[in-house]
Scaffold this active site. Structure first.
Site, mmCIF file in Angstrom:
data_model
loop_
_atom_site.group_PDB
_atom_site.id
_atom_site.type_symbol
_atom_site.label_atom_id
_atom_site.label_comp_id
_atom_site.label_asym_id
_atom_site.label_seq_id
_atom_site.Cartn_x
_atom_site.Cartn_y
_atom_site.Cartn_z
ATOM 1 N N ASN A 75 0.820 -1.212 0.000
ATOM 2 C CA ASN A 75 0.000 0.000 0.000
ATOM 3 C C ASN A 75 0.856 1.266 0.000
ATOM 4 O O ASN A 75 0.635 2.184 0.778
ATOM 5 C CB ASN A 75 -0.933 0.002 1.218
ATOM 6 C CG ASN A 75 -2.116 0.919 1.032
ATOM 7 O OD1 ASN A 75 -2.520 1.183 -0.096
ATOM 8 N ND2 ASN A 75 -2.674 1.411 2.113
ATOM 9 N N LYS A 132 1.000 -11.404 -2.381
ATOM 10 C CA LYS A 132 1.727 -10.574 -3.351
ATOM 11 C C LYS A 132 3.158 -10.306 -2.911
ATOM 12 O O LYS A 132 4.090 -10.411 -3.715
ATOM 13 C CB LYS A 132 0.968 -9.268 -3.563
ATOM 14 C CG LYS A 132 1.476 -8.420 -4.693
ATOM 15 C CD LYS A 132 2.558 -7.474 -4.218
ATOM 16 C CE LYS A 132 3.260 -6.833 -5.411
ATOM 17 N NZ LYS A 132 4.332 -5.941 -4.932
#
Length: 280
Positions: free
Chosen positions: A120, A212
């Site tokens: 993020n 991820k």
DNA sequence: GTCCAGGATCGGA
DNA sequence: TCCGATCATGGA
């Protein structure tokens, strides 16, 4: 002739494309064909003129032991490009856009922490945070560069100090991961012998590492070149070109990538990611 | 002011 | 198993 310069020639090598495609974070651009990188405790100047690449300071011996593998020079990229583009017009455009991309073989520990930080987050901030950590906790070398901080030093760092480097809520993740590795609960050397699936599962047991981030670590520092990490951009580019612009699940992206690219998934993902970031 | 970034975790349905 | 809120930060 200068003794500390090593020169080699390579097709499928573009230092700008290699460094700017989002796989690594410790580099500084001087000009389009001139970069500094810091890896494995060494700061290296790279100049490229057409197919000629000059590294300094380094030696013939160090090149053979370290940089040759770091730049993945044992791999024939023209062959990989041939396979990926043979029957795929999207890959043809993506490869044509940046044919000089190569997958670096990075240090596992640095890669692990770097991609925990990446979550993020955006690349310019990731670079800055890592630089802050290195300046504050790394060792200064004679060339003025700082090494990537060790598991020990990061495990002993206070959360507040990590936050001051800009890590935000990820400080806790970094601290816990560093402790697990410093106290021997996790041995990244041992991880190298695991199967790709076991490796991913083991990495995801570390808090702050999901699918991820684990995929990026396994691809970029464990040389599992079949792995196709799915972030917002690679998801976007896959949906755009292979799903008629429809939104699909991350699992569907993985399945499609496996089917399309097989054991070359990691290379395909890197071409597509870089392509997408510039055109989508 | 809002939105976004190489996402992951947590709680609740 | 899946969904939505939340997380810290700075640049656009």
């Amino acid at each position: 002739m200068n003794d500390d310069i090593f020169t080699f020639s390579s097709d499928c090598f573009n230092i700008g494309q290699i460094l700017e495609c989002g796989q690594c974070f410790r580099f500084d651009k001087i000009s389009d064909n001139e970069y500094y990188i810091t890896a494995f405790g060494k700061k290296l100047l790279i100049k490229q003129y057409s197919k000629e690449i000059m590294l300094s300071p380094t030696t013939n011996d160090e090149f053979e032991k370290l940089w040759k593998h770091y730049f993945d020079l044992e791999t024939d990229y023209s062959k990989i490009q041939e396979i990926l583009t043979a029957n795929d017009f999207v890959m043809r455009d993506a490869v044509e856009f940046a044919p000089g991309i190569r997958l670096l073989n990075q240090d596992t520990w640095e890669c692990l922490i770097s991609f925990i930080i990446s979550q993020n987050n955006n690349i310019s901030r990731i670079k800055k945070i890592i630089e802050n950590l290195c300046c504050r906790f790394g060792d200064e070398s004679s060339d003025g560069s700082f090494s990537f901080p060790s598991p020990k030093i990061l495990s002993e760092a206070k959360i507040k100090e990590l936050v001051q480097c800009g890590t935000g809520y990820r400080a806790e993740y970094i601290s816990r991961a560093a402790k697990k590795i410093h106290n021997g609960e996790i041995d990244l050397e041992d991880f190298k012998s695991l199967s790709t699936k076991e490796l991913g599962d083991s990495l995801m047991k570390i808090k702050g590492i999901g699918r991820k981030v684990a995929d990026c670590i396994t691809l970029f520092s464990f040389a599992r070149k079949d792995i196709f990490p799915v972030d917002v951009w690679s998801k976007r580019v896959m949906e755009h070109f292979y799903f008629n612009g429809n939104e699909v699940s991350i699992n569907e992206i993985h399945q499609k990538a496996q089917k399309l690219f097989g054991c070359y998934g990691g290379y395909a993902q890197q071409y597509l990611y870089h392509y997408a970031r510039n055109f989508l």
